[in-house]
Design a protein around this motif. Structure first.
Motif, short mmCIF file in Angstrom:
data_model
loop_
_atom_site.label_atom_id
_atom_site.label_comp_id
_atom_site.label_asym_id
_atom_site.label_seq_id
_atom_site.Cartn_x
_atom_site.Cartn_y
_atom_site.Cartn_z
N ILE A 294 -10.80 32.28 55.03
CA ILE A 294 -9.60 32.39 55.87
C ILE A 294 -8.72 33.51 55.32
O ILE A 294 -8.44 33.54 54.12
CB ILE A 294 -8.84 31.06 55.92
CG1 ILE A 294 -9.73 29.96 56.54
CG2 ILE A 294 -7.53 31.20 56.69
CD1 ILE A 294 -9.23 28.56 56.33
N ARG A 295 -8.28 34.38 56.21
CA ARG A 295 -7.42 35.50 55.79
C ARG A 295 -6.20 35.58 56.69
O ARG A 295 -6.32 35.54 57.91
CB ARG A 295 -8.20 36.82 55.84
CG ARG A 295 -7.36 38.02 55.39
CD ARG A 295 -8.20 39.27 55.33
NE ARG A 295 -7.43 40.42 54.87
CZ ARG A 295 -7.93 41.64 54.68
NH1 ARG A 295 -9.22 41.86 54.91
NH2 ARG A 295 -7.16 42.62 54.27
N LEU A 296 -5.04 35.67 56.07
CA LEU A 296 -3.80 35.93 56.78
C LEU A 296 -3.35 37.34 56.46
O LEU A 296 -3.09 37.66 55.29
CB LEU A 296 -2.71 34.93 56.37
CG LEU A 296 -2.64 33.60 57.15
CD1 LEU A 296 -3.90 32.79 56.94
CD2 LEU A 296 -1.41 32.82 56.74
N ARG A 297 -3.26 38.18 57.48
CA ARG A 297 -2.77 39.54 57.26
C ARG A 297 -1.24 39.52 57.13
O ARG A 297 -0.61 38.47 57.28
CB ARG A 297 -3.21 40.44 58.41
CG ARG A 297 -4.75 40.56 58.50
CD ARG A 297 -5.15 41.64 59.46
NE ARG A 297 -6.59 41.72 59.65
CZ ARG A 297 -7.43 42.37 58.83
NH1 ARG A 297 -6.95 42.99 57.77
NH2 ARG A 297 -8.72 42.39 59.09
N GLU A 298 -0.67 40.66 56.85
CA GLU A 298 0.77 40.74 56.56
C GLU A 298 1.60 40.04 57.62
O GLU A 298 1.41 40.22 58.82
CB GLU A 298 1.20 42.21 56.46
CG GLU A 298 0.75 42.89 55.18
CD GLU A 298 1.40 44.25 55.02
OE1 GLU A 298 2.36 44.55 55.78
OE2 GLU A 298 0.97 45.01 54.13
N ASN A 299 2.53 39.18 57.12
CA ASN A 299 3.55 38.50 57.92
C ASN A 299 3.01 37.45 58.89
O ASN A 299 3.77 36.90 59.70
CB ASN A 299 4.39 39.53 58.70
CG ASN A 299 5.09 40.51 57.78
OD1 ASN A 299 5.62 40.12 56.74
ND2 ASN A 299 5.06 41.79 58.14
N ALA A 300 1.73 37.13 58.81
CA ALA A 300 1.18 36.07 59.65
C ALA A 300 1.63 34.71 59.13
O ALA A 300 1.76 34.50 57.91
CB ALA A 300 -0.34 36.15 59.67
N ASN A 301 1.86 33.78 60.04
CA ASN A 301 2.27 32.42 59.69
C ASN A 301 1.34 31.44 60.39
O ASN A 301 1.25 31.43 61.62
CB ASN A 301 3.71 32.16 60.12
CG ASN A 301 4.70 33.01 59.35
OD1 ASN A 301 4.92 32.81 58.16
ND2 ASN A 301 5.30 33.98 60.03
N THR A 302 0.67 30.61 59.60
CA THR A 302 -0.38 29.75 60.15
C THR A 302 -0.30 28.36 59.54
O THR A 302 -0.06 28.21 58.34
CB THR A 302 -1.77 30.35 59.89
OG1 THR A 302 -1.82 31.68 60.41
CG2 THR A 302 -2.86 29.52 60.53
N LEU A 303 -0.53 27.35 60.37
CA LEU A 303 -0.70 25.98 59.92
C LEU A 303 -2.11 25.54 60.30
O LEU A 303 -2.51 25.66 61.46
CB LEU A 303 0.34 25.06 60.57
CG LEU A 303 0.35 23.59 60.13
CD1 LEU A 303 1.75 23.01 60.24
CD2 LEU A 303 -0.63 22.74 60.95
N ILE A 304 -2.85 25.04 59.31
CA ILE A 304 -4.23 24.59 59.56
C ILE A 304 -4.35 23.13 59.11
O ILE A 304 -3.97 22.78 58.00
CB ILE A 304 -5.25 25.46 58.79
CG1 ILE A 304 -5.19 26.90 59.32
CG2 ILE A 304 -6.66 24.89 58.95
CD1 ILE A 304 -6.12 27.86 58.59
N THR A 305 -4.90 22.31 60.00
CA THR A 305 -5.19 20.92 59.68
C THR A 305 -6.58 20.59 60.17
O THR A 305 -7.32 21.46 60.65
CB THR A 305 -4.11 19.99 60.27
OG1 THR A 305 -4.33 18.65 59.78
CG2 THR A 305 -4.16 19.98 61.79
N THR A 306 -6.96 19.31 60.06
CA THR A 306 -8.27 18.86 60.53
C THR A 306 -8.07 17.81 61.62
O THR A 306 -7.05 17.13 61.67
CB THR A 306 -9.11 18.28 59.39
OG1 THR A 306 -8.36 17.26 58.71
CG2 THR A 306 -9.47 19.37 58.39
N ALA A 307 -9.09 17.67 62.46
CA ALA A 307 -8.97 16.77 63.61
C ALA A 307 -9.02 15.30 63.22
O ALA A 307 -8.52 14.45 63.95
CB ALA A 307 -10.08 17.08 64.62
N ALA A 308 -9.64 15.00 62.09
CA ALA A 308 -9.79 13.62 61.66
C ALA A 308 -10.02 13.60 60.15
O ALA A 308 -10.18 14.65 59.51
CB ALA A 308 -10.97 12.96 62.38
N ALA A 309 -10.03 12.40 59.59
CA ALA A 309 -10.35 12.26 58.17
C ALA A 309 -11.77 12.76 57.91
O ALA A 309 -12.68 12.52 58.71
CB ALA A 309 -10.21 10.81 57.74
N GLY A 310 -11.96 13.47 56.80
CA GLY A 310 -13.30 13.90 56.42
C GLY A 310 -14.06 12.78 55.74
O GLY A 310 -13.47 11.90 55.11
#
Length: 280
Positions: free
Chosen positions: A70-86
């Protein structure tokens, strides 16, 4: 219906987020089963891109080898979660592993808030997560792990669990966190292990400096609710915050972590309080 290869899944996910005119976009997505990413959504405006990662096979078994880049370029704002418990299922002797590599460029911020992972008795599992932070980048991530299906009375008496988390900036380590728990009654009941509890969890923030006031408020979020278990809050040398939990309640640790995360959002990210829509 998804069919698992006989040698185990070798799934992968490669995501790139870019910012243009104060809008964060998912500009590159290359996935290989069983991993999948849902279409991005924007519940708090275009500046923060929310993404949900799915494991379409339902859980990890022996021989599986998964990788996420996963790469965030300059000034990117991202929230990542999962759909369910692993879920990590029982092994007959083979290792299951997941490698996560994250690069966050200057001015960018990633909120990595997956749902809990359940390690079944007999599982042999290792996760390696490495974050590369550019100067001016920010990272908030947590990991909530339940060892054994304790709701069914299952304990982690066989198997092996390892979790390695490293955060680096310009070739310098900001945090190295290596956890290892070989299954068995001795380590489960030891004060140096689980102390009879099935859940361990960590929350890490590294970015803008954390004041003593924020540390105290994070501690108060725990003590005021009178949650069960043990918890601690530490200010790291790398202008960050580290929360630890050991206990028996997923609801308690998730509520506490969510409170700390929202505190950091308001105080340091200047963002509103919000929860991902896939959380129940």
């Amino acid at each position: 219906m998804t069919t698992r290869p006989g040698s185990g899944w070798h799934g992968s996910l490669d995501l790139v987020y870019s910012c243009e005119r104060d809008t964060t976009y998912l500009t590159h997505a290359l996935v290989k089963a069983p991993l999948k990413v849902q279409r991005p959504f924007y519940p708090e405006g275009k500046s923060v891109c929310h993404s949900v990662i799915l494991h379409t096979a339902g859980g990890i078994v022996e021989g599986d080898s998964l990788s996420q880049t996963i790469r965030l370029r300059e000034n990117a704002n991202t929230l990542i979660t999962t759909a369910a418990a692993g879920k990590v299922y029982r092994s007959n002797g083979k290792l299951a592993k997941q490698i996560v590599r994250i690069k966050i460029e200057s001015g960018a911020c990633l909120e990595w808030v997956p749902q809990e992972t359940i390690i079944f008795n007999g599982a042999i599992y290792q996760q390696d997560l490495r974050v590369e932070l550019a100067p001016g980048a920010s990272w908030l991530g947590w990991e909530i792990t339940r060892l054994g299906r304790s709701a069914r009375g299952e304990k982690f008496l066989e198997g092996n669990w390892r979790s390695h988390t490293e955060i680096w900036q310009q070739g310098q380590p900001l945090l190295i966190d290596r956890q290892w728990l070989p299954a068995g009654e001795a380590i489960i009941n030891s004060s140096l292990g689980l102390a009879g509890q099935p859940i361990v969890a960590s929350l890490i923030w590294i970015g803008k400096p954390v004041s003593q006031n924020i540390i105290e408020r994070a501690q108060t979020l725990w003590s005021d609710k009178q949650y069960l278990g043990e918890a601690g809050v530490t200010q790291t040398q790398a202008r960050g915050l580290l929360c630890r939990y050991r206990g028996s309640s997923t609801a308690d640790v998730r509520n506490w972590f969510t409170g700390v995360w929202q505190l950091l959002r308001l105080s340091l990210m200047k963002r509103s309080v919000i929860k991902p829509r896939v959380w129940m």
